[in-house]
Design a protein around this motif. Sequence first.
Motif, PDB file in Angstrom:
ATOM      1  N   GLN A 316       0.740  -1.211   0.060  1.00 39.61           N
ATOM      2  CA  GLN A 316      -0.112  -0.103  -0.008  1.00 39.61           C
ATOM      3  C   GLN A 316       0.755   1.099   0.060  1.00 39.61           C
ATOM      4  N   PHE A 317       2.041   1.057   0.485  1.00 36.92           N
ATOM      5  CA  PHE A 317       2.910   2.371   0.701  1.00 36.92           C
ATOM      6  C   PHE A 317       4.320   2.439   0.022  1.00 36.92           C
ATOM      7  N   ARG A 318       4.737   0.947  -0.504  1.00 37.39           N
ATOM      8  CA  ARG A 318       6.112   0.749  -1.263  1.00 37.39           C
ATOM      9  C   ARG A 318       6.105   1.992  -2.207  1.00 37.39           C
ATOM     10  N   GLY A 319       7.052   2.825  -2.607  1.00 35.03           N
ATOM     11  CA  GLY A 319       7.199   3.392  -3.612  1.00 35.03           C
ATOM     12  C   GLY A 319       6.496   4.724  -3.737  1.00 35.03           C
ATOM     13  N   LEU A 320       5.771   5.012  -2.595  1.00 33.93           N
ATOM     14  CA  LEU A 320       4.889   6.057  -2.563  1.00 33.93           C
ATOM     15  C   LEU A 320       5.726   7.450  -2.641  1.00 33.93           C
TER      16      LEU A 320
END
Length: 348
Positions: A316-320
């Motif tokens: 859900q947040f990797r690379g955000l």
Amino acid sequence: MLIKFPFLAIIKEQGGNIMSDLKTNYMGLELKNPFVIGSSGLTSNLDDLKKCEDNNASAVVLKSLFQEQFIKKSQEIEGYLNYSHYEEVYDYIRNTTDNFGQQNYLKLIENAKKKLDIPVIASINCTSTKGWLKYAEHIEEAGADGLELNISFLPTDVEIDSNFVESKYIEILKKVKNKIDLPIALKIGPYFTAFKNFADKLSVRGADALVLFNRFYQFDIDIENLSLKAGNHLSSSDDLSTSLRWIALLSAEIENDFAATTGVHHGPDAVKQLLAGAKVVQLCSTIYKNGFEQINSIKNFLESWMDRHGYKSINQFRGLLNQSESEYPQEYERMQYIEALTKEKNIK
Ligand SMILES: Cc1cc2nc3c(=O)[nH]c(=O)nc-3n(C[C@H](O)[C@H](O)[C@H](O)COP(=O)(O)O)c2cc1C
């Protein structure tokens, strides 16, 4: 920001509390979390490998076999390695009883596979494939789950240009890919002229992961004894920035996976690297400094951070916070402290 990412399964702890899903796919391996123990003395024997697993590491990269260990003539090695730069290699060779360690290494892989449930990644430190290419097949047969190639080549010859340097890395990758089917990670340093272009070449030619960045032997000078000396061999969180920037610059565009190494010491360091787009972080100096239990502290921090921010899974947040997600992509390319320098000028 959350709505950009698909909602993934919420996993319930036995007690009924909501638990974060830390699962990660790294170079084709299903890992239970993103905490991998980097190649070092910490991964050179079964007891310590077991401690890694017992403290929730999701995979281990074994201590490297060095290409030098494949050179059979011991006198040649004695002569070649008789410099402080190679002390660690020299000790390692001296202390191995068989054929400079190759058989012991295969046994370590086999035994680690029997004793551990987590993936075991072998590691070779090399500047070419001379002397060890056939051995890569033995590593595969011994049951390793992947191979990390630590390629460290310092071009000091005035005749050597950047094309030649890059072609050496690519040639090693190509030859090893042709020889074995294991996933291959390349652990490299940051000293390339056009790194994005080079990283893309490695990815296109089949690197499953790039491990950024190797922390090399720290060169230093002793001004009292007028001699060379080794710098601090352990990193700190201050060393995080170079790999953080490059993983943020590359992770959205370059196909292969990224592992962050150098400077991941505490929970926030790991969260930053995941936000930049790393699939896993490799831990090393922090374990030397704080013990194997540090893996759990970093994991606990990640879980509580995810909980505070409402994330149930890493996806859900990797690379955000990678460059392509940013409204201000130029900020990732800032090299100079313009504002700070201007202020300094005003003060004067
Ligand atoms: C004592 C020691 C031994 C190491 N041995 C190896 C090695 O055999 N192969 C390798 O690829 N990296 C080796 N490394 C480098 C680590 O895997 C890691 O990339 C580096 O320490 C930076 O990560 P860190 O900041 O978490 O320590 C070693 C590091 C240390 C401190």
